[in-house]
Design a protein around this motif. Structure first.
Motif, mmCIF file in Angstrom:
data_model
loop_
_atom_site.group_PDB
_atom_site.id
_atom_site.type_symbol
_atom_site.label_atom_id
_atom_site.label_comp_id
_atom_site.label_asym_id
_atom_site.label_seq_id
_atom_site.Cartn_x
_atom_site.Cartn_y
_atom_site.Cartn_z
ATOM 1 N N ARG A 154 22.816 59.397 38.850
ATOM 2 C CA ARG A 154 22.266 58.468 37.623
ATOM 3 C C ARG A 154 23.284 57.371 38.053
ATOM 4 O O ARG A 154 24.468 57.323 38.059
ATOM 5 C CB ARG A 154 22.512 59.037 36.200
ATOM 6 N N GLU A 155 22.436 56.250 37.776
ATOM 7 C CA GLU A 155 23.330 54.957 37.659
ATOM 8 C C GLU A 155 23.165 54.320 36.237
ATOM 9 O O GLU A 155 22.085 54.155 35.647
ATOM 10 C CB GLU A 155 22.376 53.865 38.664
ATOM 11 N N LEU A 156 24.539 54.123 35.665
ATOM 12 C CA LEU A 156 24.289 53.611 34.328
ATOM 13 C C LEU A 156 24.652 52.334 34.165
ATOM 14 O O LEU A 156 25.547 51.556 34.853
ATOM 15 C CB LEU A 156 25.539 54.531 33.444
ATOM 16 N N ASN A 157 23.940 51.670 33.037
ATOM 17 C CA ASN A 157 24.325 50.366 32.674
ATOM 18 C C ASN A 157 24.934 50.150 31.016
ATOM 19 O O ASN A 157 24.941 49.087 30.861
ATOM 20 C CB ASN A 157 23.087 49.588 32.686
ATOM 21 N N GLU A 158 24.953 51.570 30.400
ATOM 22 C CA GLU A 158 25.394 51.581 29.459
ATOM 23 C C GLU A 158 25.971 52.921 29.156
ATOM 24 O O GLU A 158 25.865 53.792 29.837
ATOM 25 C CB GLU A 158 24.206 51.305 28.214
ATOM 26 N N THR A 159 26.577 52.949 27.821
ATOM 27 C CA THR A 159 27.160 54.236 27.469
ATOM 28 C C THR A 159 25.952 55.487 27.412
ATOM 29 O O THR A 159 24.978 55.320 26.917
ATOM 30 C CB THR A 159 27.973 54.349 26.217
#
Length: 437
Positions: free
Chosen positions: A202-207
């Protein structure tokens, strides 16, 4: 034709009688052999394979000491044996009728022991053992304990973040925050921490919180994995919250404070070398994305010819719980072409500015000595007449008849020269006649 028929019938009848005689003879022979075997050879050897091993703890020293077998896969051990006994008793025995017994005697402490294997009949049939393989087994014993561990981290090799963001691994939250493990006491003492594995890509942009994480591993203090097979746990799945923060590289810049009017700050800033010249900041402040530098302040009067200082990098203004990859910066002055000179300023040449009304002020200090630094050519020409010394009283609250105050030094004709002394003078304040009107 009748004669032939009679002859054929007679032949068949005779043959039938002979077959019967043969069958009877075989039966009688077997019975005779059995009778002779029993009477002449009453015992016989018999080989049996795949006899299961059973460890008996009841009533042993191991049980008294609270020890249990912790060896792995020992139950898979089987024994082959050749026994000798009464034909009528052992002739029909199979592996299901026997047991390879191991008694845990003389097992007083945790450790590895080589114990004898004894093959016996479950029904008490007596026989002697002619050969046996194996005759012993190596078993490890230990007490079974229970211990709670709170040092739990997470591993997420397939989890990434978008550009400009990063996983804050130091503040990852694992829930529940503890795990109670039941197993061999000696092995429990080796466990230092647990790591929960997140297999998701997974690629995260937030918590983000990963739930139902079932795979976890135990490690010792040197980060060597400990085999947990045979252990028990009170928790079998975890949730892992991964904080995602802004990560930005900021240039470090210096700001000179307490500089006199007209001083050429760029001249001095170009000579101040910073190491490192930038820092990497991790913060929850998304406004950091638009920031390009972090400013550090230095008092002009602190910069001597041999200036070489380590300054702490503050995280003020970078966001709550902001962190930097380095906590200090070394600042050094390139003093090539610079020199210094000491000059005396008379008290009568020191100007008092912003004097509060209602008082007459006078200097008690007769003179001060200042150290001027700048380019060698400027310093050579510099005299006391080129110095302007002032004391600002505009913010002074008069509570005593005499007090100490800083003197500001400037060199209006020399924009690249500064003073490194922080000079103080004593000032006397006397109420003037207006105070009594």
């Amino acid at each position: 034709m009748s004669v032939l028929s009679k002859l054929l019938k007679r032949f068949i009848g005779t043959a039938r009688k002979e077959v019967g005689i043969i069958i009877y003879s075989v039966v009688i022979g077997i019975a005779a052999w059995f009778l002779i075997s029993i009477t002449i050879y009453p015992t016989t050897p018999k080989t049996i394979h795949n006899i299961p091993v059973v460890v008996e703890l009841e009533g042993t020293t191991a049980e008294e000491k609270g020890l249990e077998v912790i060896s792995k896969n020992w139950e898979e051990t089987v024994v082959s044996v050749t026994i000798k006994g009464n034909r009528s008793q052992i002739g029909s025995l199979t592996a299901n009728d026997l047991v390879a017994r191991v008694k845990a005697e003389n097992v007083n402490t945790a450790g590895k022991y080589e114990l004898d294997i004894e093959v016996v009949s479950k029904e008490g049939i007596e026989f002697s053992v002619e050969s046996q393989s194996p005759r012993s087994i190596n078993l490890s014993f230990d007490s079974i304990g229970k211990k709670e561990f709170t040092n739990i981290t997470a591993s997420m090799p397939n989890v990434t973040t978008v550009d400009g963001m990063t996983k804050d691994m130091e503040h990852i939250e694992v829930t529940p925050g503890s795990i109670t493990v039941t197993g061999p006491s000696s092995a429990l003492e080796l466990i230092d921490h647990f790591v929960v594995l997140i297999p998701d890509k997974r690629e995260l942009n937030e918590t983000y919180t990963f739930t139902n994480c079932k795979e976890f591993h135990a490690y010792d203090a040197s980060n060597k994995e400990i085999d947990l097979s045979g252990f028990g746990y009170d928790e079998t799945s975890f949730s892992v919250t991964v904080p995602v923060k802004v990560q930005k590289e900021l240039d470090l810049k210096l700001q000179l404070v307490n500089c006199p009017s007209g001083f050429n700050t760029d001249f001095l800033l170009d000579r101040l070398m910073l190491n490192p010249g930038s820092i990497i900041v991790t913060s929850d402040n998304k406004e950091l994305i638009n920031q390009s530098f972090k400013e550090l302040t230095i008092r002009l009067s602190d910069i001597t010819l041999d200036y070489n200082q380590r300054l702490e990098i503050s995280t003020d203004g970078l966001g709550s719980e902001a962190t930097t990859d380095v906590g200090f910066v070394d600042v050094e002055l390139n003093a090539e072409g610079l020199t210094s000179k000491e000059l005396v300023v008379k008290g009568s040449d020191i100007v008092l500015l912003g004097k509060p009304a209602g008082y007459d002020f006078s200097l008690q200090t007769k003179s001060i000595t200042i150290t001027a630094i700048g380019p060698a050519a400027d310093i050579e020409m510099l005299t006391a007449a080129d110095i302007i010394a002032t004391v600002d009283l505009s913010t002074q609250t008069i509570t005593d008849s005499s007090f100490n105050q800083n003197v500001s030094i400037s060199f209006p004709k020399f924009k690249n020269v500064w003073s490194v002394n922080v000079n103080n003078v004593w000032i006397i304040a006397e109420p003037n006649s207006a105070e009594y009107e």
